[in-house]
Scaffold this active site. Structure first.
Site, PDB file in Angstrom:
ATOM      1  N   ARG A  66       0.862  -1.771  -0.150  1.00 52.03           N
ATOM      2  CA  ARG A  66      -0.016   0.403  -0.074  1.00 52.03           C
ATOM      3  C   ARG A  66       1.193   1.441   0.213  1.00 52.03           C
ATOM      4  O   ARG A  66       0.669   2.729   0.258  1.00 52.03           O
ATOM      5  CB  ARG A  66      -0.927   0.153   1.178  1.00 52.03           C
ATOM      6  CG  ARG A  66      -1.617  -1.271   1.238  1.00 52.03           C
ATOM      7  CD  ARG A  66      -3.089  -1.207   2.230  1.00 52.03           C
ATOM      8  NE  ARG A  66      -3.744   0.184   1.918  1.00 52.03           N
ATOM      9  CZ  ARG A  66      -5.136   0.098   1.456  1.00 52.03           C
ATOM     10  NH1 ARG A  66      -5.841  -0.922   1.033  1.00 52.03           N
ATOM     11  NH2 ARG A  66      -5.872   1.245   1.261  1.00 52.03           N
ATOM     12  N   TRP A  98       3.100   6.122   0.826  1.00 49.49           N
ATOM     13  CA  TRP A  98       2.608   6.244  -0.048  1.00 49.49           C
ATOM     14  C   TRP A  98       2.364   8.605  -0.522  1.00 49.49           C
ATOM     15  O   TRP A  98       1.899   8.523   0.216  1.00 49.49           O
ATOM     16  CB  TRP A  98       1.728   5.895  -1.238  1.00 49.49           C
ATOM     17  CG  TRP A  98       1.644   5.688  -2.525  1.00 49.49           C
ATOM     18  CD1 TRP A  98       2.265   5.016  -3.346  1.00 49.49           C
ATOM     19  CD2 TRP A  98       0.813   6.810  -3.625  1.00 49.49           C
ATOM     20  NE1 TRP A  98       1.874   5.613  -4.619  1.00 49.49           N
ATOM     21  CE2 TRP A  98       1.275   7.003  -4.694  1.00 49.49           C
ATOM     22  CE3 TRP A  98      -0.424   7.826  -3.129  1.00 49.49           C
ATOM     23  CZ2 TRP A  98       0.267   7.624  -5.924  1.00 49.49           C
ATOM     24  CZ3 TRP A  98      -0.676   8.535  -4.440  1.00 49.49           C
ATOM     25  CH2 TRP A  98      -0.088   8.119  -5.175  1.00 49.49           C
ATOM     26  N   ASN A 122      -4.616   8.008   5.900  1.00 53.90           N
ATOM     27  CA  ASN A 122      -4.087   7.857   4.583  1.00 53.90           C
ATOM     28  C   ASN A 122      -5.689   8.234   3.667  1.00 53.90           C
ATOM     29  O   ASN A 122      -6.965   8.518   4.264  1.00 53.90           O
ATOM     30  CB  ASN A 122      -4.765   6.675   4.632  1.00 53.90           C
ATOM     31  CG  ASN A 122      -5.172   5.319   3.277  1.00 53.90           C
ATOM     32  OD1 ASN A 122      -4.860   6.330   2.192  1.00 53.90           O
ATOM     33  ND2 ASN A 122      -5.550   4.459   2.965  1.00 53.90           N
ATOM     34  N   GLY A 123      -4.553   9.129   3.154  1.00 53.81           N
ATOM     35  CA  GLY A 123      -5.834   9.984   2.291  1.00 53.81           C
ATOM     36  C   GLY A 123      -5.292  10.967   1.588  1.00 53.81           C
ATOM     37  O   GLY A 123      -4.081  11.126   2.075  1.00 53.81           O
ATOM     38  N   GLU A 172      -2.661  -4.402 -21.553  1.00 57.48           N
ATOM     39  CA  GLU A 172      -2.398  -5.005 -20.224  1.00 57.48           C
ATOM     40  C   GLU A 172      -1.094  -5.585 -20.618  1.00 57.48           C
ATOM     41  O   GLU A 172      -0.535  -4.827 -19.702  1.00 57.48           O
ATOM     42  CB  GLU A 172      -3.094  -6.495 -19.923  1.00 57.48           C
ATOM     43  CG  GLU A 172      -3.107  -7.222 -18.724  1.00 57.48           C
ATOM     44  CD  GLU A 172      -3.281  -5.553 -17.937  1.00 57.48           C
ATOM     45  OE1 GLU A 172      -3.844  -5.211 -17.920  1.00 57.48           O
ATOM     46  OE2 GLU A 172      -2.452  -6.747 -16.818  1.00 57.48           O
ATOM     47  N   LYS A 179       1.763  -3.818 -17.990  1.00 55.21           N
ATOM     48  CA  LYS A 179       2.040  -4.439 -16.625  1.00 55.21           C
ATOM     49  C   LYS A 179       4.148  -4.098 -17.367  1.00 55.21           C
ATOM     50  O   LYS A 179       4.259  -3.549 -16.426  1.00 55.21           O
ATOM     51  CB  LYS A 179       2.260  -5.709 -17.461  1.00 55.21           C
ATOM     52  CG  LYS A 179       2.243  -6.917 -15.835  1.00 55.21           C
ATOM     53  CD  LYS A 179       0.515  -7.023 -15.203  1.00 55.21           C
ATOM     54  CE  LYS A 179       0.160  -5.581 -15.074  1.00 55.21           C
ATOM     55  NZ  LYS A 179      -1.126  -5.256 -14.010  1.00 55.21           N
ATOM     56  N   GLU A 208       5.252  -0.444 -16.331  1.00 51.21           N
ATOM     57  CA  GLU A 208       4.572  -0.290 -14.234  1.00 51.21           C
ATOM     58  C   GLU A 208       5.783  -0.959 -14.362  1.00 51.21           C
ATOM     59  O   GLU A 208       6.102   0.168 -13.220  1.00 51.21           O
ATOM     60  CB  GLU A 208       3.265  -0.790 -13.952  1.00 51.21           C
ATOM     61  CG  GLU A 208       3.072  -0.698 -12.949  1.00 51.21           C
ATOM     62  CD  GLU A 208       1.353  -1.510 -12.630  1.00 51.21           C
ATOM     63  OE1 GLU A 208       1.173  -2.405 -13.897  1.00 51.21           O
ATOM     64  OE2 GLU A 208       0.735  -1.896 -11.843  1.00 51.21           O
ATOM     65  N   HIS A 268      -2.004   3.716 -40.072  1.00 51.15           N
ATOM     66  CA  HIS A 268      -2.607   5.620 -39.737  1.00 51.15           C
ATOM     67  C   HIS A 268      -1.908   6.286 -38.940  1.00 51.15           C
ATOM     68  O   HIS A 268      -2.423   7.863 -38.505  1.00 51.15           O
ATOM     69  CB  HIS A 268      -3.732   5.052 -38.828  1.00 51.15           C
ATOM     70  CG  HIS A 268      -5.041   4.329 -40.326  1.00 51.15           C
ATOM     71  ND1 HIS A 268      -5.629   5.004 -41.417  1.00 51.15           N
ATOM     72  CD2 HIS A 268      -5.437   2.657 -39.628  1.00 51.15           C
ATOM     73  CE1 HIS A 268      -6.202   4.261 -41.915  1.00 51.15           C
ATOM     74  NE2 HIS A 268      -6.567   2.733 -41.112  1.00 51.15           N
ATOM     75  N   LYS A 295      -0.576   0.116  -4.481  1.00 52.05           N
ATOM     76  CA  LYS A 295      -1.232  -1.348  -4.536  1.00 52.05           C
ATOM     77  C   LYS A 295      -2.794  -0.503  -5.201  1.00 52.05           C
ATOM     78  O   LYS A 295      -3.891  -0.853  -5.321  1.00 52.05           O
ATOM     79  CB  LYS A 295      -1.212  -2.684  -3.730  1.00 52.05           C
ATOM     80  CG  LYS A 295      -1.976  -3.424  -4.347  1.00 52.05           C
ATOM     81  CD  LYS A 295      -1.617  -4.598  -5.166  1.00 52.05           C
ATOM     82  CE  LYS A 295      -2.900  -5.009  -5.733  1.00 52.05           C
ATOM     83  NZ  LYS A 295      -2.906  -5.805  -7.078  1.00 52.05           N
TER      84      LYS A 295
HETATM   85  C1  F6R Z   1      -1.936  -2.167 -12.949  1.00 52.47           C
HETATM   86  C2  F6R Z   1      -2.628  -1.895 -12.060  1.00 52.47           C
HETATM   87  C3  F6R Z   1      -3.523  -1.114 -11.940  1.00 52.47           C
HETATM   88  C4  F6R Z   1      -5.050  -1.095 -10.869  1.00 52.47           C
HETATM   89  C5  F6R Z   1      -5.986  -0.239 -10.491  1.00 52.47           C
HETATM   90  C6  F6R Z   1      -7.771  -0.671 -10.264  1.00 52.47           C
HETATM   91  O1  F6R Z   1      -0.975  -3.428 -12.878  1.00 52.47           O
HETATM   92  O2  F6R Z   1      -2.544  -2.887 -10.498  1.00 52.47           O
HETATM   93  O3  F6R Z   1      -3.437  -0.746 -12.830  1.00 52.47           O
HETATM   94  O4  F6R Z   1      -5.328  -2.648 -11.898  1.00 52.47           O
HETATM   95  O5  F6R Z   1      -5.775   0.638  -9.968  1.00 52.47           O
HETATM   96  O6  F6R Z   1      -7.992  -0.942  -8.637  1.00 52.47           O
HETATM   97  P1  F6R Z   1      -8.694  -2.275  -8.433  1.00 52.47           P
HETATM   98  O7  F6R Z   1      -8.992  -3.354  -9.623  1.00 52.47           O
HETATM   99  O8  F6R Z   1      -8.536  -2.674  -6.902  1.00 52.47           O
HETATM  100  O9  F6R Z   1     -10.323  -1.523  -8.537  1.00 52.47           O
END
Ligand code: F6R
Length: 621
Positions: free
Chosen positions: A28, A81, A107-108, A493, A497, A500, A516, A616
Site C-alpha cells: 500500500r 505512499w 491515509n488520504g 494489458e 504491465k 509499470e 494510420h 496497490k
Molecule cells: C496495474 C494495476 C492497476 C489496477 C487499478 C485498479 O497493474 O494493478 O492498474 O488495476 O489501480 O485497481 P482495482 O482493481 O483494485 O480497482
C-alpha cells in the site's frame, strides 16, 4: 494508498505486532514507514525512508528500534505512499501536533488544506504533509475545550476528501481513536488485544476472534478489550465544510502470483458450471432479485430485462472491462466500458434499464467508488466483479461475482486479471444462454474453460525463454504492443504491465491502426511485441507484421504452435502459447507478457513489487 495499523493489548506485544502488520501492508506504500509506541507512559517514534535505505522493509524499521522487545501496550504504524511532500523521514508518519500530545497516522488527501491551516491559526510546521495539519487541528479543538473524541469528530468533518485517521493521546494511552471518511479500515479483536488495519492482508497472522469494517462516517474508540463505534457526523461542522500472504519460495509476490494462475483461474469457475444446461451458476448475482427496481421477480427474468451492461474500472481492471464489452457484444449483448475516472465528466448516456458492473480487485479504488456513488443517485442496478470480500464496493453493490483470486500483493495486478476474465466468461455465457446462445455452444465454451488451467500451466513453462527475451531487448527504450480484436486487450494489458514495472516506454495499438500514424516511429530501435495467434484475423495480422519488418522494425511474435513454422522466418523472436477458442485467447496470451514485464524489471534491477510512484490500492481520486 498508504498502509495504516494500530495495536493495543494487555500482552505488551504492540511493537512486534505493528511491525508484522506493516510487513503485510507494504503493497500500500513503500516510500517510507514509521511507528509510534507507548511504553511505560512514554512515546517513542521511529522512522525509515527509501532515501536512507532503498528497498527497505518493515524489518529494517524494526532494526532501528532499540529495546525492540520492551513490553508496550500500544503502537501505531504507517507505510507511506506520498502525496504532500517529498520522500524523507520528516514527512513520514506518525505525525504529532506542536505540543506532542497527539500522534496520528493518515491515509488520504486533505483537499482543503489551506482552509485547514487557516482554521488552526498560529502553529509551527516541521513537515510538508497535510497530515501534520490534521493533527494540529485536533489539538486546536482539544485546547478549545472539546473532548478528545469530539476534537477528532470536528476535525474529520472539517477536512475535505477521502480520509482515514488513527490517533492517540500521549497522556491517555489506554485507547486510540480512528475516524473514517471514505477509506478502508478493518477493526479486529483477539483474546487480549485489538487491532486496526487498512487492508485485510495482515489479519491472517493474528489470532482474531471477531472483526468488522469501520464504515465511512463513523469513528471508533479502540481499547484492548474492543471498540465502540459512533457516527462522526456533526451536521454543523460538516455543513461548514499466513501463508497465502507470504511469498513462499518466490523472490517476489508478483512472480508468485503469476505462477499461481492455473489454480486461481480454476477457483474462479469451480462449482459454477452447469454442464447439462451449458450455462453458469452465479450465486452472488441471485440476491439481485431482492433489490430495488428489480424486486419481487424471478432472478433470471430480472437480469434478462437488463438492456445494456456498462463495465466501469481502472487500469488492469479496465482492460478486463474492455474484454467484457467485446465478449458480450460477440454474444449479441449490448455492452459499454468506461474508465472510472472519466465517467463523471464525460456525460455517458444510459437508460434506467441499464446495469453497471464495477470491476475492481481491491474493491477500494476511489475512482470506481465515485462512479458507484453516482450510479446510486441515478438509481440503476450496480453489480461488482470483485476480489476482496468486505471491501467497500463489495459491501455496497447490489450483487456481484467474487473472483476468488485470494490476496493479491503484487502492485502490478496479474492473477486478479485472469480471474476477472474467467468470471466475465461465466457472466457472458450465463447472459447469452438467456438470449440466443445454443446449449451446444454454451457447453463447448464451458468444456474449453475447464481446459484452460492446464494450458496456463503450459504457458508458465516458458519462463526461461521469456527471461532470455527480456535480456535480449533490454537495450531498447521504446516498444509497441500490438494485437487485433480480443488480443488487442492482451496488447494493452501487456503494455501496462511492462511500463509499470520496467519503466520503459511502451504503447499498445490495434495492429491495423499502425499504418494510420504509429508506423512512423518504427525503425531498428523500436521493437514490437505482436500477438498473432492462429485465428480468423491471422492473415490480416501477418500483413501488418510484413509492414513492420519492411521498415526494419524488430518483431517478437506471440503465436500458437500451429503457426510457428510460418512465422519463424518472418520475425525476430517467437513466443508460443497454447491454442484455444479465439475469444478465450487473451487468458493464455497475457501470461507470457506478465512474465516478460517481470523479467525485464528484474534484469533492470528494479523491485517489481515496489514500482516507483505507484501503490496497490488507489484510494485517492
Ligand atoms: C496495474 C494495476 C492497476 C489496477 C487499478 C485498479 O497493474 O494493478 O492498474 O488495476 O489501480 O485497481 P482495482 O482493481 O483494485 O480497482
Amino acid at each position: 494508498m498508504c498502509g495504516i495499523c494500530g495495536y493495543i493489548g494487555v500482552n505488551g506485544a504492540a511493537t512486534k505486532s505493528v511491525i508484522e502488520a506493516l510487513h503485510d501492508l507494504e503493497h500500500r506504500g513503500y516510500d517510507s514507514a514509521g511507528l509510534s509506541r507507548v511504553c511505560e507512559g512514554k512515546v517513542e517514534t521511529y522512522k525509515i525512508s527509501i532515501e536512507e535505505k532503498p528497498d527497505f522493509t518493515a524489518s529494517d524499521l524494526a532494526d532501528t528500534i532499540p529495546d525492540f522487545h520492551k513490553p508496550c501496550k500500544m503502537a501505531l504504524g504507517h507505510n507511506r505512499w506520498r502525496t504532500f511532500g517529498g520522500i524523507n523521514k520528516i514527512n513520514t508518519h506518525p505525525h504529532y501536533d506542536n505540543d506532542r500530545l497527539f500522534y496520528l497516522v493518515h491515509n488520504g488527501n486533505v483537499e482543503n488544506l489551506k482552509d485547514v491551516e487557516k482554521e488552526i491559526g498560529i502553529w509551527k510546521r516541521y513537515s510538508e504533509t497535510d497530515t501534520e495539519a490534521i493533527v494540529n487541528l485536533i489539538a486546536k479543538y482539544y485546547k478549545q475545550g472539546s473532548s478528545f473524541s469530539e476534537a477528532v469528530k470536528r476535525t474529520i468533518n472539517f477536512i475535505d476528501g477521502a480520509n482515514v485517521i488513527v490517533v492517540f493521546k500521549a497522556d491517555e494511552p489506554e485507547y486510540f481513536i480512528s475516524a473514517n471518511k471514505g477509506g478502508p479500515i478493518i477493526l479486529a479483536k483477539g483474546k487480549d488485544f485489538s487491532l486496526l488495519v487498512s487492508d485485510p492482508a495482515p489479519l491472517e497472522k493474528f489470532n482474531i476472534t471477531s472483526k468488522a469494517p469501520l464504515e465511512s462516517g463513523n469513528i471508533a474508540v479502540v481499547d484492548a478489550s474492543g471498540w465502540k463505534v459512533e457516527s462522526s457526523r456533526n451536521d454543523n461542522e460538516s455543513k461548514k465544510r499466513k501463508k497465502k500472504n507470504s511469498k513462499n519460495n518466490y523472490k517476489h509476490f508478483m512472480l508468485k502470483e503469476i505462477m499461481e494462475q492455473a489454480e486461481t483461474f480454476a477457483n474462479a469457475f469451480r462449482g459454477r458450471l452447469i454442464h447439462e444446461a451449458g450455462t453458469a451458476k452465479l450465486g452472488g448475482l441471485e440476491s439481485l432479485s431482492a433489490v430495488k427496481n428489480v424486486s419481487g421477480m424471478n432472478f433470471s427474468r430480472e437480469i434478462r430485462r437488463i438492456n445494456r451492461f456498462h463495465f466501469v474500472a481502472c487500469g488492469t481492471a479496465y482492460n478486463a472491462g474492455l474484454y467484457a464489452k467485446l465478449l458480450l457484444n460477440r454474444f449479441g449483448i449490448q455492452a459499454e466500458v468506461h474508465i472510472a475516472n472519466e465517467f463523471c465528466y464525460s456525460h455517458p448516456v444510459f437508460d434506467p434499464r441499464d446495469a453497471f458492473i464495477l470491476i475492481s480487485q481491491s474493491g477500494e479504488t476511489a475512482d470506481t467508488i465515485e462512479v458507484m456513488n453516482e450510479i446510486k443517485i441515478k438509481g440503476n442496478v450496480y453489480l461488482g466483479i470483485l476480489n476482496v470480500p468486505d471491501s467497500r464496493i463489495w459491501r455496497e453493490t447490489d450483487a456481484g461475482i467474487g473472483i476468488r483470486a485470494g490476496t493479491e500483493r503484487g502492485v502490478a495486478s496479474t492473477k486478479a486479471f485472469t480471474s476477472q476474465l474467467a468470471c466475465i466468461v461465466l457472466l457472458a455465457v450465463f447472459l447469452a444462454r438467456q438470449r440466443n446462445m445454443t446449449i451446444d455452444t454454451g457447453q463447448k465454451i464451458l468444456f474449453e474453460l475447464e481446459k484452460l488451467p492446464t494450458k496456463i500451466e503450459e504457458s508458465l513453462k516458458s519462463t526461461r525463454k521469456i527471461s532470455a527475451i527480456a535480456r535480449k531487448y533490454l537495450e531498447y527504450d521504446n516498444f509497441y504492443f500490438l494485437g487485433r480484436y480480443f488480443n488487442l486487450i492482451t496488447a494493452m494489458e501487456g503494455s501496462l504491465k511492462f511500463k509499470e514495472i520496467s519503466y520503459k516506454h511502451s504503447e499498445a495499438y490495434p495492429l491495423g491502426e499502425m499504418k494510420h500514424g504509429p508506423l512512423a516511429l518504427i525503425d531498428q530501435n523500436f521493437p514490437s511485441f505482436v500477438i498473432i495467434p492462429d485465428d480468423s484475423v491471422f492473415n490480416k495480422s501477418l500483413v501488418n507484421v510484413y509492414e513492420i519488418k519492411g521498415r526494419e522494425g524488430k518483431v517478437i511474435a506471440l503465436t500458437n504452435k500451429s503457426k510457428e513454422k510460418e512465422l519463424k522466418k518472418q520475425v525476430d523472436d517467437l513466443i508460443i502459447f497454447p491454442e484455444t477458442l479465439d475469444f478465450l485467447s487473451p487468458i493464455l496470451s497475457v501470461v507470457p507478457l506478465q512474465l516478460l514485464a517481470y523479467y525485464t524489471s528484474i534484469a533492470k534491477g528494479i523491485n517489481p513489487d515496489k514500482p516507483r510512484n505507484l501503490a496497490k490500492t488507489v484510494t485517492v481520486s
